[in-house]
Motif scaffolding. Structure first.
Motif, mmCIF file in Angstrom:
data_model
loop_
_atom_site.group_PDB
_atom_site.id
_atom_site.type_symbol
_atom_site.label_atom_id
_atom_site.label_comp_id
_atom_site.label_asym_id
_atom_site.label_seq_id
_atom_site.Cartn_x
_atom_site.Cartn_y
_atom_site.Cartn_z
ATOM 1 N N LYS A 1 12.921 9.262 1.845
ATOM 2 C CA LYS A 1 11.525 9.032 1.485
ATOM 3 C C LYS A 1 11.382 7.599 0.997
ATOM 4 C CE LYS A 1 9.921 10.875 -2.382
ATOM 5 N NZ LYS A 1 9.394 11.887 -3.337
ATOM 6 N N TRP A 2 10.215 7.001 1.286
ATOM 7 C CA TRP A 2 9.942 5.630 0.856
ATOM 8 C C TRP A 2 8.746 5.634 -0.084
ATOM 9 C CZ3 TRP A 2 13.481 2.102 2.635
ATOM 10 C CH2 TRP A 2 14.246 2.489 3.734
ATOM 11 N N THR A 3 8.957 5.155 -1.318
ATOM 12 C CA THR A 3 7.899 5.080 -2.324
ATOM 13 C C THR A 3 7.635 3.618 -2.649
ATOM 14 O OG1 THR A 3 8.532 7.217 -3.266
ATOM 15 C CG2 THR A 3 7.179 5.785 -4.631
ATOM 16 N N ILE A 4 6.378 3.184 -2.451
ATOM 17 C CA ILE A 4 6.039 1.760 -2.568
ATOM 18 C C ILE A 4 4.885 1.586 -3.550
ATOM 19 C CG2 ILE A 4 5.503 -0.330 -1.256
ATOM 20 C CD1 ILE A 4 6.067 1.518 1.302
ATOM 21 N N PRO A 5 5.070 0.867 -4.659
ATOM 22 C CA PRO A 5 3.945 0.555 -5.552
ATOM 23 C C PRO A 5 2.959 -0.370 -4.832
ATOM 24 C CG PRO A 5 6.069 0.209 -6.647
ATOM 25 C CD PRO A 5 6.347 0.361 -5.188
ATOM 26 N N VAL A 6 1.689 0.032 -4.759
ATOM 27 C CA VAL A 6 0.744 -0.723 -3.933
ATOM 28 C C VAL A 6 -0.558 -1.103 -4.636
ATOM 29 C CG1 VAL A 6 1.603 0.199 -1.741
ATOM 30 C CG2 VAL A 6 -0.201 1.431 -2.970
ATOM 31 N N LYS A 7 -0.670 -0.852 -5.936
ATOM 32 C CA LYS A 7 -1.951 -1.119 -6.591
ATOM 33 C C LYS A 7 -2.399 -2.557 -6.392
ATOM 34 C CE LYS A 7 -4.528 -0.975 -10.894
ATOM 35 N NZ LYS A 7 -4.576 -0.617 -12.325
ATOM 36 N N GLN A 8 -1.473 -3.502 -6.469
ATOM 37 C CA GLN A 8 -1.823 -4.920 -6.358
ATOM 38 C C GLN A 8 -2.318 -5.302 -4.960
ATOM 39 O OE1 GLN A 8 1.602 -7.624 -6.483
ATOM 40 N NE2 GLN A 8 2.968 -5.861 -6.216
ATOM 41 N N TYR A 9 -2.026 -4.477 -3.951
ATOM 42 C CA TYR A 9 -2.428 -4.784 -2.582
ATOM 43 C C TYR A 9 -3.708 -4.073 -2.157
ATOM 44 C CZ TYR A 9 2.523 -6.066 -2.626
ATOM 45 O OH TYR A 9 3.743 -6.587 -2.959
ATOM 46 N N LEU A 10 -4.161 -3.100 -2.950
ATOM 47 C CA LEU A 10 -5.353 -2.335 -2.608
ATOM 48 C C LEU A 10 -6.622 -3.062 -3.041
ATOM 49 C CD1 LEU A 10 -4.119 1.205 -3.679
ATOM 50 C CD2 LEU A 10 -4.520 0.435 -1.331
ATOM 51 N N LYS A 11 -7.707 -2.761 -2.362
ATOM 52 C CA LYS A 11 -8.994 -3.348 -2.707
ATOM 53 C C LYS A 11 -10.078 -2.285 -2.676
ATOM 54 C CE LYS A 11 -9.790 -4.851 2.083
ATOM 55 N NZ LYS A 11 -10.033 -6.006 2.973
ATOM 56 N N ASN A 12 -11.121 -2.517 -3.401
ATOM 57 C CA ASN A 12 -12.260 -1.601 -3.419
ATOM 58 C C ASN A 12 -12.908 -1.587 -2.034
ATOM 59 O OD1 ASN A 12 -14.208 0.135 -4.299
ATOM 60 N ND2 ASN A 12 -15.401 -1.383 -5.389
ATOM 61 N N GLY A 13 -13.050 -0.396 -1.461
ATOM 62 C CA GLY A 13 -13.614 -0.290 -0.122
ATOM 63 C C GLY A 13 -12.557 0.036 0.907
ATOM 64 N N GLU A 14 -12.713 -0.500 2.116
ATOM 65 C CA GLU A 14 -11.812 -0.170 3.223
ATOM 66 C C GLU A 14 -10.476 -0.904 3.105
ATOM 67 O OE1 GLU A 14 -12.371 0.407 7.962
ATOM 68 O OE2 GLU A 14 -12.579 -1.662 7.252
ATOM 69 N N ASN A 15 -9.390 -0.172 3.361
ATOM 70 C CA ASN A 15 -8.038 -0.724 3.382
ATOM 71 C C ASN A 15 -7.383 -0.369 4.712
ATOM 72 O OD1 ASN A 15 -7.153 -1.584 0.296
ATOM 73 N ND2 ASN A 15 -8.733 -0.011 0.344
ATOM 74 N N ILE A 16 -6.599 -1.298 5.253
ATOM 75 C CA ILE A 16 -5.938 -1.113 6.541
ATOM 76 C C ILE A 16 -4.440 -0.922 6.321
ATOM 77 C CG2 ILE A 16 -5.516 -2.055 8.843
ATOM 78 C CD1 ILE A 16 -8.442 -1.478 8.291
ATOM 79 N N LEU A 17 -3.907 0.186 6.826
ATOM 80 C CA LEU A 17 -2.475 0.477 6.733
ATOM 81 C C LEU A 17 -1.875 0.456 8.137
ATOM 82 C CD1 LEU A 17 0.030 1.415 5.151
ATOM 83 C CD2 LEU A 17 -0.801 3.772 5.409
ATOM 84 N N GLN A 18 -0.809 -0.318 8.302
ATOM 85 C CA GLN A 18 -0.147 -0.447 9.598
ATOM 86 C C GLN A 18 1.347 -0.173 9.447
ATOM 87 O OE1 GLN A 18 -1.479 -4.577 10.026
ATOM 88 N NE2 GLN A 18 -2.410 -4.007 11.980
ATOM 89 N N VAL A 19 1.918 0.526 10.427
ATOM 90 C CA VAL A 19 3.359 0.751 10.492
ATOM 91 C C VAL A 19 3.809 0.296 11.872
ATOM 92 C CG1 VAL A 19 5.261 2.371 10.214
ATOM 93 C CG2 VAL A 19 3.115 2.750 8.975
ATOM 94 N N LYS A 20 4.650 -0.732 11.902
ATOM 95 C CA LYS A 20 5.109 -1.307 13.162
ATOM 96 C C LYS A 20 6.558 -0.894 13.404
ATOM 97 C CE LYS A 20 2.054 -5.363 12.833
ATOM 98 N NZ LYS A 20 1.336 -5.138 14.100
ATOM 99 N N PHE A 21 6.765 -0.054 14.429
ATOM 100 C CA PHE A 21 8.090 0.479 14.733
ATOM 101 C C PHE A 21 8.805 -0.378 15.776
ATOM 102 C CE2 PHE A 21 5.869 4.213 13.119
ATOM 103 C CZ PHE A 21 6.821 4.740 12.251
ATOM 104 N N LYS A 22 10.072 -0.648 15.470
ATOM 105 C CA LYS A 22 10.939 -1.364 16.404
ATOM 106 C C LYS A 22 11.822 -0.354 17.129
ATOM 107 C CE LYS A 22 14.582 -4.900 16.550
ATOM 108 N NZ LYS A 22 15.424 -5.828 15.741
ATOM 109 N N SER A 23 12.131 -0.606 18.376
ATOM 110 C CA SER A 23 13.000 0.264 19.158
ATOM 111 C C SER A 23 14.324 0.499 18.430
ATOM 112 C CB SER A 23 13.271 -0.358 20.527
ATOM 113 O OG SER A 23 14.386 0.251 21.155
ATOM 114 N N SER A 24 14.640 1.761 18.164
ATOM 115 C CA SER A 24 15.907 2.081 17.500
ATOM 116 C C SER A 24 17.095 1.780 18.404
ATOM 117 C CB SER A 24 15.923 3.566 17.106
ATOM 118 O OG SER A 24 14.991 3.831 16.084
ATOM 119 N N LEU A 25 16.891 1.925 19.694
ATOM 120 C CA LEU A 25 17.962 1.612 20.642
ATOM 121 C C LEU A 25 18.315 0.128 20.577
ATOM 122 C CD1 LEU A 25 19.737 2.691 23.016
ATOM 123 C CD2 LEU A 25 17.940 1.836 24.527
ATOM 124 N N ASN A 26 17.298 -0.729 20.607
ATOM 125 C CA ASN A 26 17.552 -2.171 20.552
ATOM 126 C C ASN A 26 18.100 -2.596 19.191
ATOM 127 O OD1 ASN A 26 16.624 -2.438 23.177
ATOM 128 N ND2 ASN A 26 14.519 -2.873 22.551
#
Length: 301
Positions: free
Chosen positions: A126-151
């Protein structure tokens, strides 16, 4: 011999309330795409890229006919997942806000509002990340960019001056069956395989609770309740088990506590066909004890 004595096991369910609130981001509208393309498609979380491609009718069912051969290109590609969610000013009043990924498969970079906040390399944690400093009032964008495990595995293999068995699969912390087994196809996938949550908490966080059974008889069940507590403020706290409170002292940071607990005349759990599978609920709460100012206790002459 009495069947009850043969199966004197004690099973418990645990309910934890540590003055926190939780929001599940898995139910938000997620999208995904191949990093080589700009066409975003609907995604499901939890899930995998193979399932998402199937649901969008990009690939056939790899378990049918010889379709396994037609989907091998997926393991060489990189995949982006993205969603948006709203945060209120009330949410931001919490002292701590953690973004929790219960499982990510496998190599990824996590971005919140365009800022890299975590890299991952292990499907089994499990990954737990403190994020209060990165959040903003209103809309927030969350992205997860996966790299090929084979490569990624091939890159690790290059750093070793000899050939490892089952390379490059042996270099990655990932379910090994995905690389093919005698009982299953080769489907080296990627994706957000478990829930994504936001945890809001203040002062202290009750992380883990383990129940140790010491003695079990018809008359009593003696238990030890082991808990991991992370506190941002040292001081006195009330640790309550089913309404029975005990004061404990916590330091700032990680605390390991053990609290004895007893149940009188416990009902035993029984396997199917041998009796009733009795369970017990434990409701555990943690509260900070507020100091009372002495000047408020002074009376008038």
């Amino acid at each position: 011999m009495n069947k009850i004595l043969l199966f004197a096991f004690f099973f418990m369910q645990t309910l934890i309330n540590a003055q926190t609130s939780e929001r599940n981001l898995s139910s938000e509208k997620w999208r995904f795409k191949n990093t080589k393309e700009n066409n975003w498609l609907t995604a499901s979380v939890p899930g995998t890229v193979h399932l998402d491609l199937m649901n969008n009718k990009i690939i056939p069912d790899p378990y049918k006919d010889e379709n396994e051969k037609k989907v091998q290109w997926i393991e060489n590609e990189n995949w982006d997942y993205q969603t948006s969610f709203n945060i209120t000013s009330k949410d931001l009043e919490n002292q701590n806000i953690d973004l929790v990924f219960e499982g990510l498969d496998t190599f990824s970079e996590v971005y919140l509002n365009g800022i890299l906040i975590q890299t991952t390399d292990n499907m089994f944690r499990k990954w737990t990340i403190p994020v209060k400093q990165y959040l903003k009032n209103g809309e927030n964008i969350l992205q997860v960019k996966f790299k090929s495990s084979l490569n990624a595995g091939k890159e690790f293999a290059k750093k070793v001056p000899f050939t490892m068995p089952e390379s490059p699969r042996s270099f990655v912390r990932k379910a090994q069956y995905q690389f093919g087994w005698d009982w299953g196809p080769r489907l080296v996938t990627a994706g957000i395989l478990k829930d994504v949550k936001l945890n809001f908490w203040n002062i202290a966080r009750l992380d883990h609770v383990k129940i140790e059974q010491k003695i079990l008889t018809k008359q009593k069940a003696d238990l030890n309740i082991h808990a991991e507590i992370f506190a941002t403020e040292e001081g006195k706290y009330s640790f309550s088990i089913n309404g029975k409170s005990q004061n404990i002292s916590l330091k700032s940071g990680l605390n390991l506590v053990s609290i004895p607990y007893q149940i009188q005349n416990p009902k035993f759990w029984q396997p199917n066909g041998w009796g009733k599978p009795n369970l017990y609920d434990l409701k555990i709460t943690l509260k900070k004890i507020k100091k009372i100012s002495m000047k408020n206790l002074k009376g008038s002459d």
